[in-house]
Design an enzyme around this catalytic site. Structure first.
Site, PDB file in Angstrom:
ATOM      1  N   THR A   1       0.763  -1.114  -0.033  1.00  0.00           N
ATOM      2  CA  THR A   1      -0.015  -0.209   0.036  1.00  0.00           C
ATOM      3  C   THR A   1       1.077   1.600   0.187  1.00  0.00           C
ATOM      4  OG1 THR A   1      -0.031  -0.549   2.180  1.00  0.00           O
ATOM      5  CG2 THR A   1      -1.787  -1.533   1.061  1.00  0.00           C
TER       6      THR A   1
ATOM      7  N   LYS B   1       9.774  -1.145   2.276  1.00  0.00           N
ATOM      8  CA  LYS B   1       8.366  -0.846   2.011  1.00  0.00           C
ATOM      9  C   LYS B   1       8.157  -1.117   3.493  1.00  0.00           C
ATOM     10  CE  LYS B   1       5.437  -3.320   2.429  1.00  0.00           C
ATOM     11  NZ  LYS B   1       4.460  -3.272   3.234  1.00  0.00           N
ATOM     12  N   GLY B   2       6.393   0.175   3.920  1.00  0.00           N
ATOM     13  CA  GLY B   2       6.180   0.668   4.774  1.00  0.00           C
ATOM     14  C   GLY B   2       5.403   1.221   4.674  1.00  0.00           C
TER      15      GLY B   2
ATOM     16  N   THR C   1       5.498  -2.683   9.263  1.00  0.00           N
ATOM     17  CA  THR C   1       5.632  -3.726   8.535  1.00  0.00           C
ATOM     18  C   THR C   1       6.560  -3.418   7.359  1.00  0.00           C
ATOM     19  OG1 THR C   1       3.044  -4.466   8.279  1.00  0.00           O
ATOM     20  CG2 THR C   1       3.907  -4.532   5.660  1.00  0.00           C
TER      21      THR C   1
ATOM     22  N   GLU D   1       0.120   4.947   6.438  1.00  0.00           N
ATOM     23  CA  GLU D   1      -1.534   5.412   5.234  1.00  0.00           C
ATOM     24  C   GLU D   1      -2.370   6.150   5.923  1.00  0.00           C
ATOM     25  OE1 GLU D   1      -1.365   0.207   4.548  1.00  0.00           O
ATOM     26  OE2 GLU D   1      -2.272   0.770   6.483  1.00  0.00           O
TER      27      GLU D   1
ATOM     28  N   THR E   1     -10.158  -6.839   0.245  1.00  0.00           N
ATOM     29  CA  THR E   1     -11.367  -6.571  -0.497  1.00  0.00           C
ATOM     30  C   THR E   1     -11.229  -5.491  -1.641  1.00  0.00           C
ATOM     31  OG1 THR E   1     -12.650  -5.316   0.536  1.00  0.00           O
ATOM     32  CG2 THR E   1     -13.022  -7.922   0.912  1.00  0.00           C
TER      33      THR E   1
END
Length: 391
Positions: free
Chosen positions: A150, A173-174, A184, A263, A391
């Protein structure tokens, strides 16, 4: 340091293979970086009790402080997948080793993405079958792009080792599920410096502790955190202090890029705490502040509510030597406590909080302990991304 999204060559002696094998979608998801010969290597991994097979395998393989290659599969974490998931992880490192004509324990593995799903092994086997050494790729940006999930931007950094021809190149990445130990997070660092394995392991541990183990997005520790460094020695011997400085510069740049790309994030938060009993206390207080949802939302809304920082400090209830009468709280250059803010001062503080980088500085007034940590604001975007993740 390199600018994000600009080509960046791997150090001499490293090559990469970046492809799509259909893990989830049409984006690149199968990445191998390999050296021409066995390298000194070190790794730091998640402390999660649900550690994924990639972590299990890589811990085993890097214990000897040597590696030839690292393979990353993105968009699938291969976590909580039982004996089948572990067998698949071992098959992947064996397949890469066959292509490189090396031993399986010289190949490390990292994986990131959705938890609880098996790899689509038919697709992965086809990808393994397409490997042909020597690889044609040399661009670290392609590696950084390939390991994204993401993330909104690829994360790269580089530094020269002073007094030598050696360089350090890193990718990461993270953006979410990030709370050390570690995050993550996948971060890979490559260097052509010659460093003894035991020195590399010791230096890497110190660097990770003061960079990636000081970043937090949402207090959630990932099952798949992996940090790897490989040193192939192609550029010869280096001064170890100069090498550690270069490695730390790369790691710090990547740490800030991870925090900035949290995020849904719109602002980078840097929390500095000094005057602690020791560095560990300073870090504990700093993490309490950067992890507070109330602090994060106040920063997001440019609300000059320094009381939320005071609250976060106060949560450290086991630190009985913290005395509110000795504490100083600042947002950037603005002292918020114990100074009493007038309406005009609050307006200036609110204006400061509209910046995209916010510094919160707390002095505890106890001794000389200090720490700096990084995080981001908490936005509606974070909720939307994680509400729809699978999803």
């Amino acid at each position: 340091m390199s600018a994000p999204n600009r080509p960046l060559l791997l150090p001499t002696g490293f090559r990469c293979h970046v492809a799509n094998v259909g893990i989830k979608d049409s984006t690149t998801d199968f990445i191998v970086v390999a050296a021409e010969s066995t390298c000194a290597a070190a790794g730091v991994f998640t402390q999660s009790r649900f550690a994924g097979p990639s972590v299990v395998v890589s811990r085993e393989h890097v214990a000897g402080h040597a590696a030839r290659a690292i393979v990353v599969i993105s968009k699938n974490a291969n976590v909580a997948t039982g004996a089948e998931g572990l067998a698949n992880a071992r098959e992947i490192v064996s397949g890469v080793a066959d292509a490189l004509h090396c031993q399986a324990n010289e190949v490390l593995l990292a994986s990131t993405g959705v938890i609880g799903r098996q790899y689509p092994m038919d697709n992965v086997r086809a990808g393994l079958g397409a490997l042909s050494w020597p690889f044609s790729g040399t661009n670290a940006l392609d590696v950084a792009t390939g390991i994204m999930t993401t993330d909104t931007v690829a994360k790269t950094a580089t530094a020269q080792v002073a007094g030598s021809a050696a360089i350090v190149v890193g990718v990461a990445k993270g953006v979410g599920m990030i709370e050390p130990n570690m995050a993550t997070l996948i971060t890979l660092m490559f260097t052509d410096a010659r460093v003894e394995p035991t020195d590399l392991d010791r230096i890497f541990g110190r660097v990770i502790d003061r960079t990636f183990n000081c970043v937090s997005i949402d207090t959630d520790t990932s099952t798949s955190d992996t940090a790897i460094v490989m040193a192939n020695g192609a550029a010869g011997d280096v001064d170890l202090d100069a090498f550690e400085s270069a490695l730390a510069d790369v790691a710090l740049s990547l740490t800030k890029q991870v925090a900035r790309d949290g995020e849904g994030a719109e602002k980078l938060i840097e929390v500095r705490v000094d005057g602690g009993r020791d560095d560990a206390q300073a870090k504990r207080v700093a993490k309490a502040i950067v992890n507070s949802p109330l602090v994060k939302t106040a920063v997001h809304g440019a609300d000059p509510n320094w009381g939320r920082v005071a609250m976060a400090i106060g949560k450290c209830s086991d630190d009985t030597d913290i005395d509110e009468n000795k504490v100083v709280i600042r947002f950037g250059p603005h002292e918020c406590y114990p100074a009493q803010f007038e309406i005009g001062h609050l307006a200036a503080l609110s204006a400061y909080l509209t910046n995209d980088e916010i510094v919160i500085h707390v002095s505890l007034g106890i001794a000389d302990g200090a720490a700096t940590v990084w995080g981001c604001d908490l936005t509606e975007g974070y909720v939307h991304i994680n509400a729809d993740y699978t999803t």
